[in-house]
Design an enzyme around this catalytic site. Structure first.
Site, PDB file in Angstrom:
ATOM      1  N   ASN A   1      -9.074   6.958   5.429  1.00 23.63           N
ATOM      2  CA  ASN A   1      -9.077   6.033   4.258  1.00 23.63           C
ATOM      3  C   ASN A   1      -7.921   6.754   3.369  1.00 23.63           C
ATOM      4  O   ASN A   1      -8.586   7.504   2.420  1.00 23.63           O
ATOM      5  CB  ASN A   1     -10.341   6.077   3.666  1.00 23.63           C
ATOM      6  CG  ASN A   1     -10.288   5.181   2.620  1.00 23.63           C
ATOM      7  OD1 ASN A   1     -10.222   5.719   1.411  1.00 23.63           O
ATOM      8  ND2 ASN A   1     -10.443   3.696   2.668  1.00 23.63           N
TER       9      ASN A   1
ATOM     10  N   HIS B   1     -15.091  -4.057   4.417  1.00 23.58           N
ATOM     11  CA  HIS B   1     -13.883  -3.358   4.192  1.00 23.58           C
ATOM     12  C   HIS B   1     -13.053  -2.937   5.368  1.00 23.58           C
ATOM     13  O   HIS B   1     -13.696  -2.621   6.358  1.00 23.58           O
ATOM     14  CB  HIS B   1     -14.179  -2.085   3.315  1.00 23.58           C
ATOM     15  CG  HIS B   1     -14.837  -2.195   1.915  1.00 23.58           C
ATOM     16  ND1 HIS B   1     -15.441  -1.498   1.425  1.00 23.58           N
ATOM     17  CD2 HIS B   1     -14.995  -3.408   1.338  1.00 23.58           C
ATOM     18  CE1 HIS B   1     -15.823  -1.882   0.155  1.00 23.58           C
ATOM     19  NE2 HIS B   1     -15.753  -3.203   0.245  1.00 23.58           N
TER      20      HIS B   1
ATOM     21  N   ASP C   1     -10.562  -0.739   4.856  1.00 22.58           N
ATOM     22  CA  ASP C   1      -9.386   0.426   4.620  1.00 22.58           C
ATOM     23  C   ASP C   1     -10.284   1.679   5.245  1.00 22.58           C
ATOM     24  O   ASP C   1      -9.830   2.963   5.173  1.00 22.58           O
ATOM     25  CB  ASP C   1      -9.080   0.687   3.396  1.00 22.58           C
ATOM     26  CG  ASP C   1     -10.432   0.755   2.305  1.00 22.58           C
ATOM     27  OD1 ASP C   1     -10.470   1.092   1.397  1.00 22.58           O
ATOM     28  OD2 ASP C   1     -11.544   0.464   2.913  1.00 22.58           O
TER      29      ASP C   1
ATOM     30  N   HIS D   1      -8.318   6.038  -0.571  1.00 20.46           N
ATOM     31  CA  HIS D   1      -7.985   4.705  -0.828  1.00 20.46           C
ATOM     32  C   HIS D   1      -8.889   4.158  -1.445  1.00 20.46           C
ATOM     33  O   HIS D   1      -8.740   3.129  -2.399  1.00 20.46           O
ATOM     34  CB  HIS D   1      -7.639   3.965   0.750  1.00 20.46           C
ATOM     35  CG  HIS D   1      -6.882   2.677   0.626  1.00 20.46           C
ATOM     36  ND1 HIS D   1      -7.753   1.496   0.596  1.00 20.46           N
ATOM     37  CD2 HIS D   1      -5.597   2.235   0.366  1.00 20.46           C
ATOM     38  CE1 HIS D   1      -6.923   0.501   0.301  1.00 20.46           C
ATOM     39  NE2 HIS D   1      -5.551   0.870   0.395  1.00 20.46           N
ATOM     40  N   CYS D   2     -10.255   4.150  -1.121  1.00 23.03           N
ATOM     41  CA  CYS D   2     -11.403   3.584  -1.825  1.00 23.03           C
ATOM     42  C   CYS D   2     -11.475   3.959  -3.318  1.00 23.03           C
ATOM     43  O   CYS D   2     -11.840   3.287  -4.140  1.00 23.03           O
ATOM     44  CB  CYS D   2     -12.595   4.064  -1.261  1.00 23.03           C
ATOM     45  SG  CYS D   2     -12.911   3.960   0.579  1.00 23.03           S
TER      46      CYS D   2
ATOM     47  N   ASP E   1     -12.635  -1.424  -4.439  1.00 22.49           N
ATOM     48  CA  ASP E   1     -13.567  -2.555  -3.997  1.00 22.49           C
ATOM     49  C   ASP E   1     -13.573  -3.912  -4.539  1.00 22.49           C
ATOM     50  O   ASP E   1     -13.452  -4.790  -3.893  1.00 22.49           O
ATOM     51  CB  ASP E   1     -15.145  -1.912  -3.627  1.00 22.49           C
ATOM     52  CG  ASP E   1     -14.899  -0.498  -2.758  1.00 22.49           C
ATOM     53  OD1 ASP E   1     -15.972  -0.152  -2.534  1.00 22.49           O
ATOM     54  OD2 ASP E   1     -13.984  -0.139  -2.179  1.00 22.49           O
TER      55      ASP E   1
ATOM     56  N   GLU F   1       0.859  -1.207   0.152  1.00 16.83           N
ATOM     57  CA  GLU F   1      -0.164   0.190   0.017  1.00 16.83           C
ATOM     58  C   GLU F   1       0.768   1.210  -0.116  1.00 16.83           C
ATOM     59  O   GLU F   1       0.253   2.551   0.155  1.00 16.83           O
ATOM     60  CB  GLU F   1      -0.993   0.021   1.091  1.00 16.83           C
ATOM     61  CG  GLU F   1      -1.667  -1.307   1.648  1.00 16.83           C
ATOM     62  CD  GLU F   1      -2.719  -1.603   0.261  1.00 16.83           C
ATOM     63  OE1 GLU F   1      -3.190  -0.565  -0.255  1.00 16.83           O
ATOM     64  OE2 GLU F   1      -2.954  -2.864   0.394  1.00 16.83           O
TER      65      GLU F   1
ATOM     66  N   ASP G   1     -14.685  -8.390  -1.087  1.00 11.27           N
ATOM     67  CA  ASP G   1     -14.341  -7.212  -1.806  1.00 11.27           C
ATOM     68  C   ASP G   1     -12.815  -7.231  -1.863  1.00 11.27           C
ATOM     69  O   ASP G   1     -12.271  -7.504  -0.483  1.00 11.27           O
ATOM     70  CB  ASP G   1     -14.981  -6.126  -1.473  1.00 11.27           C
ATOM     71  CG  ASP G   1     -16.121  -5.731  -2.140  1.00 11.27           C
ATOM     72  OD1 ASP G   1     -16.804  -4.729  -1.494  1.00 11.27           O
ATOM     73  OD2 ASP G   1     -16.622  -6.523  -3.041  1.00 11.27           O
TER      74      ASP G   1
HETATM   75  N1  LIG Z   1     -13.209   1.061   0.139  1.00 11.43           N
HETATM   76  C1  LIG Z   1     -14.005   1.356   0.592  1.00 11.43           C
HETATM   77  N2  LIG Z   1     -15.097   1.631   0.032  1.00 11.43           N
HETATM   78  N3  LIG Z   1     -13.891   1.597   2.195  1.00 11.43           N
HETATM   79  C2  LIG Z   1     -15.089   2.267   2.859  1.00 11.43           C
HETATM   80  C3  LIG Z   1     -14.812   1.810   4.053  1.00 11.43           C
HETATM   81  C4  LIG Z   1     -15.779   2.705   4.962  1.00 11.43           C
HETATM   82  C5  LIG Z   1     -16.093   2.071   6.243  1.00 11.43           C
HETATM   83  N4  LIG Z   1     -17.044   0.990   6.349  1.00 11.43           N
HETATM   84  C6  LIG Z   1     -16.713   3.418   7.310  1.00 11.43           C
HETATM   85  O1  LIG Z   1     -17.885   3.462   7.322  1.00 11.43           O
HETATM   86  O2  LIG Z   1     -15.991   4.088   7.720  1.00 11.43           O
END
Ligand SMILES: NC(=[NH2+])NCCC[C@H](N)C(=O)O
Length: 368
Positions: free
Chosen positions: A306, A243, A245, A351-352, A115, A13, A198
């Site tokens: 993230n 996820h 991240d 990151h997403c 994702d 990463e 994912d």
């Molecule tokens: N790769 C992604 N879409 N990650 C988003 C993760 C967000 C995490 N579930 C939150 O609500 O903080």
């Protein structure tokens, strides 16, 4: 030894970023508030997030400003000398699709491109979708994947699940937020629990990958990943509905950023990370005031962790997260502040919305 012509090579990463896909956004019809959506976002439902009108269209402002921010982000990375690629918009606006399995959905934009893919070495692994409306999302990346394949990359795609209600294992939700579990509807199409996982459930650390496995869908996906990446040392954890991240992001060898609310102590980390320097983000650093529209946020206020590493020092972080920026500086990082106004509404941040296709460096062993 990888093919020097191959455009795909990424093992961590944090190694110096050379080529990246940055997602795009178009008019989003809020994903059908169905079983896949509820199970996928269960941690946030558990924390009291709700959707006032599950069938509403995302107000255009979020789409336009989201796209503006992604364009600006692309320019900033290009100015760093990084080759920026974008998805192909193969849909002309909100596109409803149906399936022979009794469910339908509006095709989603390839926005959070992290994702449904895992890039490891010279291989693109398309992972089997967890959310029904994302069934065709990766098709917007196909033109790039064909270019990468022709340059020498390996391209593997997981079996697509049929995603009837009984394809989903809801054991994690029953354990963590039973009121959100809902009830599965049986149909003639049912084939039982399927492989669904994912790429954003993984964090790459060279020869090692941390993977979040919270239910039987993920377990089958983990089996598939291990079969396709036999030389990788996988480390299984369960710290989120899917996820990771939004929970932990490695910034450099030996340096880890975590959501201190969800990972209050190092013993929740896999053993190999417990000797790392952990930068713990607390409520204090999280910028609740930077976001609005709690009732349509797909991501929590922890979305500011993230971040995207450009190399072992430079890390892209939300410009509005001023206390996070100070925390990163205090811990020896060089923040690259970039505007991203709607990470919570759009369900992801730096990151997403990126897929780091090529980072300079070989597959290192950071733990022996
Ligand atoms: N790769 C992604 N879409 N990650 C988003 C993760 C967000 C995490 N579930 C939150 O609500 O903080």
């Amino acid at each position: 030894m990888s093919d020097p012509e191959c455009l795909v090579s990424s093992y961590t990463e944090w190694q110096p970023l050379e080529e990246v896909i940055i997602g795009h956004v178009f008019q989003i019809r809020t994903p059908v508030f169905d079983r896949s959506f509820q199970l996928f976002f269960s941690d946030n439902f558990h924390d009291g997030y709700f959707f006032s009108d599950p069938e509403f269209d995302l107000p255009n402002r979020f789409v336009e400003e989201g796209q503006e921010d992604l364009e600006e982000f692309s320019q900033i990375l290009s100015d760093f000398g990084i080759k920026v690629r974008r998805p192909t918009n193969i849909f002309d606006g909100p596109t409803l699709f149906s399936t022979p399995y009794g469910w339908k959905g509006y095709a989603s934009p390839a926005l959070n491109v992290r994702d449904q893919c895992l890039i490891y070495g010279n291989t693109i692994l398309e992972t089997p979708p967890l959310v029904r409306t994302r069934f065709y999302e990766n098709d917007q990346l196909k033109p790039l994947f064909y270019e990468y394949l022709k340059s020498g990359a390996n391209w593997i795609s997981a079996p697509r699940p049929i995603m009837t209600d009984n394809s989903f294992d809801d054991s994690y939700v029953r354990r963590t937020s039973p009121k959100n579990a809902g009830e599965a509807v049986s149909t003639v199409h049912d084939i039982g629990v399927e492989m669904m996982i994912d790429g954003a459930q993984c964090m790459r650390l060279g020869k090692d990958i941390i993977i979040n496995v919270a239910n039987k869908n993920h377990e089958l996906g983990f089996k598939w990943l291990k079969r396709n990446l036999p030389d990788v040392r996988f480390h299984k954890i369960c710290i989120a509905d899917s996820h990771i991240d939004g929970r932990l992001v490695p910034l450099a060898p030996g340096k880890l950023l975590v959501d201190g609310r969800r990972i209050p102590s190092n013993d929740m980390l896999p053993p190999l990370l417990q000797t790392w320097d952990v930068i713990r983000v607390t409520e204090q650093e999280l910028s609740k005031e930077a976001y609005q529209y709690e009732d349509i946020s797909l991501a929590s206020i922890a979305i500011d962790i993230n971040v995207l590493s450009l190399d072992e020092k430079h890390v892209v972080v939300n410009k509005a997260a001023t206390r996070m920026i100070k925390l990163l500086e205090k811990n020896g990082m060089i923040p690259v502040p970039v505007r991203f106004r709607h990470g919570r509404v759009l369900g992801g941040a730096f990151h997403c919305v990126t897929l780091d296709v090529r980072r300079r460096g070989d597959c290192e062993d950071y733990f022996t």
